[in-house]
Structures are given as C-alpha cells and as structure tokens.
Motif scaffolding. Structure first.
Motif, short mmCIF file in Angstrom:
data_model
loop_
_atom_site.label_atom_id
_atom_site.label_comp_id
_atom_site.label_asym_id
_atom_site.label_seq_id
_atom_site.Cartn_x
_atom_site.Cartn_y
_atom_site.Cartn_z
N GLY A 148 0.85 -1.21 -0.03
CA GLY A 148 -0.18 0.08 -0.14
C GLY A 148 0.80 1.20 -0.03
N TYR A 149 2.10 1.07 -0.03
CA TYR A 149 2.96 2.23 -0.10
C TYR A 149 3.00 2.91 -1.34
CZ TYR A 149 5.85 3.18 4.33
OH TYR A 149 6.12 3.56 5.56
N ARG A 150 3.03 4.43 -1.43
CA ARG A 150 3.09 4.88 -2.79
C ARG A 150 4.54 5.29 -2.87
NH1 ARG A 150 -1.49 9.72 -1.19
NH2 ARG A 150 -3.18 7.95 -0.98
N ARG A 151 4.93 5.74 -4.04
CA ARG A 151 6.52 5.49 -4.52
C ARG A 151 7.16 6.41 -3.62
NH1 ARG A 151 6.44 8.91 -10.08
NH2 ARG A 151 4.59 9.94 -9.49
N MET A 152 6.78 7.70 -3.25
CA MET A 152 7.48 8.93 -2.68
C MET A 152 7.66 8.47 -1.12
SD MET A 152 8.96 10.67 -4.68
CE MET A 152 8.82 10.83 -6.48
N GLN A 153 6.75 7.63 -0.74
CA GLN A 153 6.88 7.13 0.67
C GLN A 153 8.29 6.07 0.87
OE1 GLN A 153 2.64 5.67 0.87
NE2 GLN A 153 2.88 6.47 3.07
N MET A 154 8.48 5.53 -0.29
CA MET A 154 9.62 4.68 -0.08
C MET A 154 11.20 5.44 -0.05
SD MET A 154 8.29 2.11 -3.16
CE MET A 154 6.76 1.62 -3.21
N THR A 236 -4.42 -1.44 -11.14
CA THR A 236 -5.11 -0.36 -10.90
C THR A 236 -6.35 -0.74 -9.58
OG1 THR A 236 -4.66 0.80 -12.88
CG2 THR A 236 -6.25 1.78 -11.59
N LYS A 237 -6.96 -1.78 -10.31
CA LYS A 237 -8.15 -2.14 -9.04
C LYS A 237 -7.69 -2.69 -8.11
CE LYS A 237 -10.36 -4.86 -12.01
NZ LYS A 237 -11.65 -5.51 -12.50
N ALA A 238 -6.37 -3.18 -8.13
CA ALA A 238 -5.68 -3.93 -6.80
C ALA A 238 -5.22 -2.94 -5.85
CB ALA A 238 -4.46 -4.77 -7.26
N SER A 239 -4.70 -1.80 -6.32
CA SER A 239 -4.33 -0.57 -5.61
C SER A 239 -5.40 -0.11 -4.75
CB SER A 239 -3.70 0.41 -6.38
OG SER A 239 -4.55 1.12 -7.32
N LEU A 240 -6.58 -0.06 -5.56
CA LEU A 240 -7.91 0.53 -5.00
C LEU A 240 -8.36 -0.26 -3.63
CD1 LEU A 240 -9.80 1.83 -7.92
CD2 LEU A 240 -8.25 3.01 -6.58
N VAL A 241 -8.15 -1.60 -4.03
CA VAL A 241 -8.57 -2.80 -2.94
C VAL A 241 -7.39 -2.63 -1.78
CG1 VAL A 241 -8.64 -5.24 -2.59
CG2 VAL A 241 -9.65 -4.21 -4.70
N GLN A 242 -6.53 -2.20 -2.05
CA GLN A 242 -5.35 -2.42 -0.95
C GLN A 242 -5.43 -1.19 -0.12
OE1 GLN A 242 -2.47 -4.45 -0.93
NE2 GLN A 242 -2.58 -3.57 1.25
N THR A 251 -12.48 -10.63 1.99
CA THR A 251 -13.08 -9.45 2.03
C THR A 251 -12.61 -8.54 0.73
OG1 THR A 251 -13.22 -9.28 4.47
CG2 THR A 251 -13.32 -7.00 3.34
N ARG A 252 -11.60 -8.60 0.50
CA ARG A 252 -10.99 -7.92 -0.56
C ARG A 252 -11.42 -8.40 -1.94
NH1 ARG A 252 -4.22 -7.10 1.22
NH2 ARG A 252 -4.99 -6.65 3.19
N ARG A 253 -11.76 -9.73 -2.05
CA ARG A 253 -12.39 -10.21 -3.23
C ARG A 253 -13.71 -9.70 -3.49
NH1 ARG A 253 -13.28 -16.09 -3.90
NH2 ARG A 253 -13.57 -15.40 -6.16
N LYS A 254 -14.56 -9.28 -2.28
CA LYS A 254 -15.79 -8.74 -2.31
C LYS A 254 -15.70 -7.42 -2.83
CE LYS A 254 -18.85 -9.93 0.63
NZ LYS A 254 -19.49 -10.18 2.10
N ILE A 255 -14.83 -6.52 -2.08
CA ILE A 255 -14.50 -5.32 -2.36
C ILE A 255 -14.28 -5.11 -4.01
CG2 ILE A 255 -12.95 -3.23 -2.08
CD1 ILE A 255 -12.79 -4.02 0.76
N ALA A 256 -13.47 -6.15 -4.50
CA ALA A 256 -13.12 -6.03 -5.95
C ALA A 256 -14.39 -6.17 -6.94
CB ALA A 256 -12.16 -7.03 -6.30
N ARG A 257 -15.44 -6.98 -6.42
CA ARG A 257 -16.75 -6.99 -7.07
C ARG A 257 -17.60 -5.81 -7.00
NH1 ARG A 257 -18.37 -9.00 -10.88
NH2 ARG A 257 -17.20 -11.02 -10.56
N VAL A 258 -17.20 -5.02 -5.82
CA VAL A 258 -18.36 -3.73 -5.91
C VAL A 258 -17.57 -3.08 -7.01
CG1 VAL A 258 -18.40 -1.86 -4.47
CG2 VAL A 258 -18.56 -4.13 -3.41
#
Length: 386
Positions: A148-154, A236-242, A251-258
């Motif tokens: 879940g880190y963004r690039r500048m957080q690294m 892109t979707k995985a980053s939103l789920v994360q 739970t993450r699979r259900k969010i991906a379905r939403v």
C-alpha cells in the motif's frame, strides 16, 4: 675442408631445432592426454569442465596471487558437496583469484569448510581474502516496502540503507515508465514497485534499485496468472482494494466485486462512478480517518473517481499479492457499497442499496467517535467510504 665443417655445423643446428620441436610436441601431447584422461575418469560431464580449466591455466603458467580485497562484483555459487579445488578453479575462471594454490593454502589453514550458497566476491582478490569473504560473507543491507505504499513514501527507507542522495532517488522514481520497460502511456511508475524486502548491493544506483522493484512486480503479476493485456487494469483495481481494505482475502475479493459492479454501463445506482475516497486521497494526501471533503471531491483531477467514470489513469499505490489476486478474481455478488465499520479489525459491511449503506456508515461514525474523539464529524454524510 672449411666448407665441410660449415655444412656439418649447419646440420647440427638443424638437428637441434628438430629435437627441441619434437620435445615441445611431446609435452603438448602429454597435457592433452592428461586432460582427456581426466575427462574419461570424470564422466566427460559438465562438472569437470571447471577443474579442467583451472588445471589448464596452471599448466600455462597462470600462477601467483593478487594482493588486497579486489574490486567490482562477481556472483559465485558454491554447490553442495563442491570440493575446495572445484571452487578455486571456478574463481580462477571468473577472474576472482589469480591461481588456485594460494586460495587452497588459505582454506587449509582456516580449517573451515565452505558452505553452499550464492556469494558476492570481487575481481582480483588475494586467495586469503577470497576465503575470508566466503567464510564470513558480508550481509547486504535491506529495506522494506510495505503493502500500500506510494512511491515517494519509499524514499526515506531507500536513502537510509543505500546512502544515495534523496534527489537521486526521487529522480529515479519520477523517471518515465518506459525507462523501466513499462508502457509509455502510464502516468508514472506508481503501483509498479512490488512491496517486499530488498537487498542493496554495493555501488548500486537508484535506477538499478527501482528497476529491481519493477521487475519483481512484473514477476508477481505473471506468477499470479494475470494476462499481459490485463495487468494495468488489474493493478489499478488492486491498488484501490489495497487502499480501501484492511480486511482478509475474502473481504478484498468482495470489494473488488463492488468496483466491478460500479463500472458496469447499466449501473443506475452510482452512474458508473467508483466514488472511492482512496483516489481523492491520492490527489490531496491521506487524512487520519481516510475521509475526504466536499471541496476535494469536486477536484478536476483524472484521479477523482467522484467526478470521472471508470478507473483512474493508473494505480495509486503498490498493492500486495492478495489484493492483486482479489482484483483478478473478484467474488460473486450484487453489492454496490461497502464500508469498513471497524478499521482495527478490518470488519467490513456490504450493501446493495444506498439506504442500507447509510446504516453501515453510522456504525463507522460511531467507531470514529469512540476512537478519535469527535473525528466522526469528518465522515461523509453521503456514503462514508466508497
């Protein structure tokens, strides 16, 4: 008579040359026969080629020893059961040591055995220096990229471990995607840096470190079975789920379905808009309670999924493997809304209607009131999270 003596002297010199030539030929044949004999005894396999090269090098006068600890980097693998002679000859072949004997002498004096594994040595090391490094390998420093880190957080972690200038690290992270073999139309390399623990090699550049992280993400997508043409969408979707889910894989699979349900053209509930706070937070920075303001949700940024239909232009963070798999294989269900009512436990509730969703939002606001001393007022009145 003088002419006869001259002819005789010429004959003698000619014969001497022939004898010397024959001796050289005999020596060469003997070396060749020796090598062939070793090949036959050893089974003429790959395993004897390394030692033969070392023997050949010694026969051709490649003896002596380098001084010091050497320079550069050479990757060396010590196989299980490999003899000291086999390792020594391999080091000679790779230019690590000059000849076998100084290395074998130092190994014998140390009284220790070489352990199998992969090592990083240097070019032109003394035999004793090579033995010491093999027996006491230097542990490479590491840094970790959380999911879940963004690039500048690294940047801080990479800087602390590598010692590279912050400006150089930021430049590498802001470089165009095609520099790292990614599609040129990506807005950035955001999301394409796999969250994991990385070793930093001596003299490694910021660009090389970033390339390693990109390569790891490409390998993770391939290993997860994500097709090349789907990788951008899935990531892109995985980053939103994360970003949206602290919950378990189910739970993450259900969010991906939403998200998939909201993206449907015939969706009248949300008009094809994801309405994800996570994308708005990506524009302005994350708030403590992960909520957003009305002014922020009016942003014209292409990452504002309250204003624009469909997915944002690219990932908003580096998702972990569970989120990637969830995005690629979402659960089945009619849900249109979700809210994490207890961020500490990850408990998430799903709804098919906005009215039902609002009941869940009140539960989330109650949690905020209890844990954040009034921050519940920041939770949105029109739907909470997503």
């Amino acid at each position: 008579m003088s002419d006869l003596h001259e002819f005789a002297d010429d004959d003698t010199r000619t014969e001497d040359r022939h004898r010397k030539r024959r001796r050289r030929h005999r020596r060469r044949r003997a070396v060749t026969l020796l090598l062939i004999l070793v090949l036959v005894i050893g089974g003429a396999g790959y395993l004897v080629l390394g030692p033969l090269k070392g023997i050949a090098a010694d026969l051709h006068g490649n003896t002596g020893d380098y001084k010091g600890s050497g320079h550069g980097e050479v990757s060396v693998v010590v196989s299980s059961g490999a003899s000291g002679r086999t390792v020594a000859n391999d080091l000679v072949d790779k230019g690590v040591i000059k000849s076998s004997d100084p290395f074998l002498d130092a190994l014998s004096k140390s009284g220790d055995q070489l352990q199998p594994g992969r090592y990083v040595l240097h070019r032109h090391m003394s035999g004793s220096a090579a033995v010491k490094l093999l027996q006491n390998p230097v542990a490479l420093p590491t840094f970790t990229v959380p999911e879940g880190y963004r690039r500048m957080q690294m940047v801080p972690a990479i800087h602390k471990v590598s010692g590279l200038p912050v400006a150089e690290i930021k430049k590498a992270l802001k470089a165009k995607p095609q520099k790292y073999g990614l599609p040129a139309d990506l807005p950035s390399i955001e999301g394409y840096l796999f969250p994991a623990t990385y070793k930093v090699k001596p003299h490694e550049t910021a660009t090389e470190i970033v390339q390693t992280m990109v390569d790891r993400m490409q390998a993770a997508l391939t290993d997860a079975g994500v097709r090349a043409q789907d990788q951008r969408t899935v990531l892109t979707k995985a980053s939103l789920v994360q970003a949206e889910s602290p919950g378990d894989y189910a739970t993450r699979r259900k969010i991906a379905r939403v998200f998939d349900n909201r993206l449907k053209d015939d969706n009248k509930e949300t008009d094809g808009k994801l309405q994800s706070d996570a994308t708005v937070s990506y524009i302005f920075g994350t708030r403590e309670d992960a909520s957003t303001t009305k002014k922020q949700r009016a942003s014209k940024s292409p990452y504002n999924t309250y204003r624009h239909k469909g997915l944002p232009p690219g990932p908003i963070n580096s998702p972990g493997l569970a989120s990637i798999k969830a995005a690629d294989d979402p659960a089945s269900g009619p849900w249109m809304y979700f809210v994490t009512v207890n961020p500490d436990t990850g408990k998430t509730k799903f709804a098919t209607t906005y009215k039902q969703h609002q009941k869940h939002v009140k539960q989330y606001q109650a949690w905020l009131k209890k844990h954040h001393k009034g921050d519940h007022r920041k939770a949105k009145k029109n739907g909470g999270k997503s």
